[in-house]
Design an enzyme around this catalytic site. Sequence first.
Site, PDB file in Angstrom:
ATOM      1  N   LYS A  32       5.367   0.382   3.222  1.00  0.00           N
ATOM      2  CA  LYS A  32       3.959   0.669   2.552  1.00  0.00           C
ATOM      3  C   LYS A  32       2.842   0.582   3.907  1.00  0.00           C
ATOM      4  CE  LYS A  32       5.122   2.563  -1.156  1.00  0.00           C
ATOM      5  NZ  LYS A  32       5.159   3.938  -1.224  1.00  0.00           N
ATOM      6  N   SER A  87       0.358   0.199  -2.223  1.00  0.00           N
ATOM      7  CA  SER A  87       0.831  -0.887  -3.276  1.00  0.00           C
ATOM      8  C   SER A  87       0.064  -2.070  -3.047  1.00  0.00           C
ATOM      9  CB  SER A  87       2.293  -1.120  -3.204  1.00  0.00           C
ATOM     10  OG  SER A  87       2.647  -2.540  -3.890  1.00  0.00           O
ATOM     11  N   TYR A 103      10.320  -3.342   1.542  1.00  0.00           N
ATOM     12  CA  TYR A 103       9.578  -2.213   0.614  1.00  0.00           C
ATOM     13  C   TYR A 103       8.336  -2.379   0.887  1.00  0.00           C
ATOM     14  CZ  TYR A 103       6.922  -0.666  -3.184  1.00  0.00           C
ATOM     15  OH  TYR A 103       5.997   0.164  -3.878  1.00  0.00           O
TER      16      TYR A 103
END
Length: 332
Positions: free
Chosen positions: A152, A124, A148
């Site tokens: 990643k 992302s 989050y």
Amino acid sequence: MKILVTGGCGFIGSHTCCELLDNNYEVVVIDNLSNSKEDVIDKIKKITNKDLKFYKGDLCDKELVDKIFKNENIDAVIHFAGLKAVGESVKKPLLYYRNNFDSTLTLLEVMCKYNCKKLVFSSSATVYGNPKTLPIKEDFPLKTTNPYGSTKLYIEGILKDLYNSDHEWSIAVLRYFNPIGAHKSYLIGENPNDIPNNLMPYIVKVATGKLEQLSIFGNDYNTIDGTGVRDYIHVVDLAIGHIKAIELINKEKGIDFYNLGTGHGYSVLEIVKTFEKVNNVKVNYKITDRRPGDIDACYADCSYALKKLNFKATKTIEEMVKDSYEYAKRNS
Ligand code: NAD
Ligand code: UFG
């Protein structure tokens, strides 16, 4: 060539399954349906007029993942499965670390066991944190501001370590910017059950009368009109990016990182106005405080994806807002 698509019932995964089947790949999906519905599988079959195999279950379930690799002769994996809500990750970090790490480690261990060493991973633009300059290039410093994003970034690191330990791997890490839109059949799209976190799902719920008013989070950013600027990419373009990535990892070993965006930034107000104009509908909104953690602006330098993957997004912002609304009208 047979591709395992983890999280294939989700928003980006389902569109990618359609592109894979349209391009004559065989597709196997594993999804635990924690953020999707099983009927997506039938919709993918209907859209493509092709069959695919679905395993309902958790990617953290090593016995199941082992069984899939034993049964299916998987050639490569596209790994979408994961939890993705930034706000929820701040409230429930352990849930995010457990799910996103455990699923990825389980997958990678089983891939090693079956000597399947071709992987496309969903990363992302969040890994760039708050970039000092724009547009964002792949070699910019990496920093995250929420659990989050950290999952990643850490998984990117795990994949680098894995490649360093074994140069037989071919890994494409795709850093998505902001996917919106829906398939032209309007059978699949983004349909969150809960109150949406992201801008476009929220706008369509206001436009279809499901929610009263959009809150625009701040109009004092250093942007064209003070509202946040992002690089929105049509989900079908994004899905096509995965076909390009599969083609590349099939030819070349190594690990590499690619921005998948359009290279254009649009402000929240520009998106709202374009949505209203294209769809001839009013979007009721008010300006509220900034959302903690949001940045002023974020858009991609797409030249590396063009050079290495031969990928260029082609769909316009007008198509994106039209398809998002059309899908919502038919599926709400
Ligand atoms: P999504 O939630 O629609 O799809 C993810 C799918 O994974 C869901 O169907 C969910 O049920 C499944 N899943 C989650 N954990 C699982 C597990 N342990 N086992 C099996 N299935 C599991 O999300 P999406 O928007 O399609 O995103 C796909 C990937 O792209 C995610 O990894 C996400 O973090 C990443 N990503 C998304 C965006 C975005 O804005 N949508 C942006 C950047 C990156
Ligand atoms: N926004 C609003 N009101 C809303 C929702 C969003 O004004 O109700 C604004 C945000 O402040 C931001 C813009 O709309 O300026 C886009 O916000 P999103 O929540 O749609 O998207 P983000 O850019 O914050 O984050 C998304 C995903 C992340 C991913 C990132 C990649 O949620 O997981 O894109 O760029 F990492």
